[in-house]
Design an enzyme around this catalytic site. Structure first.
Site, PDB file in Angstrom:
ATOM      1  N   ASN A   1       4.254 -12.395 -30.480  1.00 26.25           N
ATOM      2  CA  ASN A   1       5.171 -11.345 -30.044  1.00 26.25           C
ATOM      3  C   ASN A   1       6.278 -12.181 -29.795  1.00 26.25           C
ATOM      4  O   ASN A   1       6.526 -12.716 -28.450  1.00 26.25           O
ATOM      5  CB  ASN A   1       4.939 -10.216 -29.067  1.00 26.25           C
ATOM      6  CG  ASN A   1       6.460  -9.439 -28.709  1.00 26.25           C
ATOM      7  OD1 ASN A   1       7.163  -9.571 -29.522  1.00 26.25           O
ATOM      8  ND2 ASN A   1       6.032  -9.041 -27.524  1.00 26.25           N
TER       9      ASN A   1
ATOM     10  N   LYS B   1       9.729 -11.599 -29.169  1.00 24.66           N
ATOM     11  CA  LYS B   1      10.419 -11.043 -28.504  1.00 24.66           C
ATOM     12  C   LYS B   1      11.951 -11.230 -29.102  1.00 24.66           C
ATOM     13  O   LYS B   1      12.190 -11.480 -30.123  1.00 24.66           O
ATOM     14  CB  LYS B   1      10.407 -11.042 -26.863  1.00 24.66           C
ATOM     15  CG  LYS B   1       8.900 -10.943 -26.474  1.00 24.66           C
ATOM     16  CD  LYS B   1       8.794 -10.766 -24.857  1.00 24.66           C
ATOM     17  CE  LYS B   1       7.172 -10.885 -24.713  1.00 24.66           C
ATOM     18  NZ  LYS B   1       6.979 -10.387 -23.275  1.00 24.66           N
TER      19      LYS B   1
ATOM     20  N   HIS C   1       5.379  -1.367 -26.634  1.00 23.40           N
ATOM     21  CA  HIS C   1       5.315  -2.522 -25.759  1.00 23.40           C
ATOM     22  C   HIS C   1       5.926  -1.779 -24.191  1.00 23.40           C
ATOM     23  O   HIS C   1       6.941  -1.229 -24.356  1.00 23.40           O
ATOM     24  CB  HIS C   1       6.172  -3.583 -26.363  1.00 23.40           C
ATOM     25  CG  HIS C   1       6.066  -4.878 -25.686  1.00 23.40           C
ATOM     26  ND1 HIS C   1       6.750  -5.083 -24.529  1.00 23.40           N
ATOM     27  CD2 HIS C   1       5.151  -5.816 -25.816  1.00 23.40           C
ATOM     28  CE1 HIS C   1       6.127  -6.382 -24.049  1.00 23.40           C
ATOM     29  NE2 HIS C   1       5.273  -6.900 -24.688  1.00 23.40           N
TER      30      HIS C   1
ATOM     31  N   GLU D   1       7.915  -3.395 -22.468  1.00 23.08           N
ATOM     32  CA  GLU D   1       9.355  -3.487 -22.445  1.00 23.08           C
ATOM     33  C   GLU D   1      10.155  -2.526 -23.124  1.00 23.08           C
ATOM     34  O   GLU D   1      11.255  -2.029 -22.430  1.00 23.08           O
ATOM     35  CB  GLU D   1       9.737  -4.860 -23.083  1.00 23.08           C
ATOM     36  CG  GLU D   1       9.070  -6.205 -22.139  1.00 23.08           C
ATOM     37  CD  GLU D   1       8.817  -7.265 -22.763  1.00 23.08           C
ATOM     38  OE1 GLU D   1       9.006  -7.706 -23.751  1.00 23.08           O
ATOM     39  OE2 GLU D   1       8.071  -8.105 -22.222  1.00 23.08           O
TER      40      GLU D   1
ATOM     41  N   GLU E   1      -2.327  -4.078 -22.268  1.00 21.24           N
ATOM     42  CA  GLU E   1      -1.309  -4.975 -21.639  1.00 21.24           C
ATOM     43  C   GLU E   1      -1.012  -4.648 -20.154  1.00 21.24           C
ATOM     44  O   GLU E   1      -0.219  -3.802 -19.950  1.00 21.24           O
ATOM     45  CB  GLU E   1       0.030  -5.412 -22.241  1.00 21.24           C
ATOM     46  CG  GLU E   1      -0.376  -5.850 -23.782  1.00 21.24           C
ATOM     47  CD  GLU E   1       0.818  -6.643 -24.389  1.00 21.24           C
ATOM     48  OE1 GLU E   1       0.742  -7.716 -24.550  1.00 21.24           O
ATOM     49  OE2 GLU E   1       2.135  -5.674 -24.405  1.00 21.24           O
TER      50      GLU E   1
ATOM     51  N   GLY F   1       4.377 -11.934 -19.055  1.00 22.60           N
ATOM     52  CA  GLY F   1       5.518 -12.888 -18.733  1.00 22.60           C
ATOM     53  C   GLY F   1       5.387 -13.367 -17.050  1.00 22.60           C
ATOM     54  O   GLY F   1       6.392 -14.029 -16.980  1.00 22.60           O
TER      55      GLY F   1
ATOM     56  N   SER G   1       0.108 -12.844 -20.296  1.00 23.24           N
ATOM     57  CA  SER G   1      -0.189 -14.478 -19.883  1.00 23.24           C
ATOM     58  C   SER G   1      -1.438 -15.014 -20.517  1.00 23.24           C
ATOM     59  O   SER G   1      -1.914 -15.903 -19.689  1.00 23.24           O
ATOM     60  CB  SER G   1      -0.001 -14.489 -18.464  1.00 23.24           C
ATOM     61  OG  SER G   1       1.353 -14.059 -17.908  1.00 23.24           O
TER      62      SER G   1
HETATM   63  C1  PEP Z   1       3.676  -9.400 -24.685  1.00 23.81           C
HETATM   64  O1  PEP Z   1       4.894  -9.830 -24.569  1.00 23.81           O
HETATM   65  O2  PEP Z   1       3.152  -8.752 -25.213  1.00 23.81           O
HETATM   66  C2  PEP Z   1       3.169 -10.736 -23.830  1.00 23.81           C
HETATM   67  C3  PEP Z   1       1.742 -10.430 -23.440  1.00 23.81           C
HETATM   68  O3  PEP Z   1       3.706 -11.451 -23.292  1.00 23.81           O
HETATM   69  P1  PEP Z   1       3.185 -12.872 -22.413  1.00 23.81           P
HETATM   70  O4  PEP Z   1       2.050 -13.420 -23.381  1.00 23.81           O
HETATM   71  O5  PEP Z   1       4.337 -13.789 -22.384  1.00 23.81           O
HETATM   72  O6  PEP Z   1       2.752 -12.502 -20.884  1.00 23.81           O
END
Ligand code: PEP
Length: 249
Positions: free
Chosen positions: A9, A11, A94, A96, A166, A172, A212
């Protein structure tokens, strides 16, 4: 058997030119490998058509879609537009989008319907925030997110969905869920699906872990029986970081 999937992803990162270079490098690297999972990259709308033209081994997805099919919705991008680029997947819900753009379970239900109607596979994200985890509410949170957005789907549509667990506190932040925490929620999600659609459907759905995930922890996470891959943010922005995750299977 359900599919193992590693999905990047991007972003809101990479100019068009940078995105093309990254997609080209990823294609060149992966075409020489024997892969044990499907590799997807979800990219900003403006990259979709150009990135689709660069890759064969990798499948392309969008990061979001409109909750309307067409018309006077300035700045929005519809499921049909995404599908017309050759993209096959779309991230829906997501954290976000839920947090910064107020996307509710009801809005996400509309987005899932539009994605499916246009032949796109939703990667539907669920997960609790830190306060909910600290209050031991994570199972209630994910079961509500799933049931309110997805459980009105007929079986033949539900079985097309990919889920991503998630935990928001892990996205992040560099703080990954332990493989035991991930397995516990993935198994719970599969049980919740089995109660609604039966165990054959539940066993056929890929459930990805996101938060992460990196070269150091992907192997242990993906070894868990109900973890079928990962949704990868930061570590999908360079081939050096993404490749070991893809190869963790
Ligand atoms: C994500 O954006 O879905 C995500 C898991 O980000 P990160 O791997 O940076 O934590």
């Amino acid at each position: 058997m359900r599919k193992n999937i590693v999905a990047g992803n991007w972003k809101m990162n990479n100019t068009l030119q940078e995105g093309i270079v990254l997609a080209r490098e990823l294609q060149k690297t992966l075409e020489e490998k024997t892969l044990k999972c499907e590799v997807v990259i979800c990219v900003p709308f403006i990259h979709l058509a150009s990135v689709v033209a660069e890759v064969k081994t990798v499948i392309v997805g969008a990061e979001n879609l409109a909750d309307k099919s067409s018309g006077a919705y300035t700045g929005e991008v519809s499921a049909a537009m995404i599908a017309s680029t050759g993209a096959k997947y779309v991230i829906v819900g997501h954290s976000e989008r839920r947090t910064y753009y107020g996307e509710t379970n009801a809005v996400l239900k509309e987005k899932v319907l539009l994605a499916l109607a246009n032949g796109l596979i939703p990667i539907f994200c669920v997960g609790e925030v830190l306060a909910e985890r600290e209050a031991n509410k994570q199972k209630d949170v994910v079961s509500t997110q799933i049931s309110e957005s997805l459980f009105d789907l007929p079986t033949e549509d539900f079985r097309k969905i990919v889920l991503a667990y998630e935990p928001v506190w892990a996205i992040g932040t560099g703080k990954t869920a332990t493989s035991e925490q991930a397995q516990e929620i993935h198994a719970f999600i599969r049980k919740t699906i089995a109660e609604r659609y039966g165990s054959a459907v539940a066993d056929s759905i890929s459930i990805l872990y996101g938060g992460s995930c990196n070269a150091g922890n992907a192997g242990e996470l993906f070894a868990k029986p109900d973890v079928d891959g990962g949704l990868i943010g930061g570590a999908s922005l360079s081939v050096d970081k993404f490749l070991p995750i893809v190869e963790a299977f």
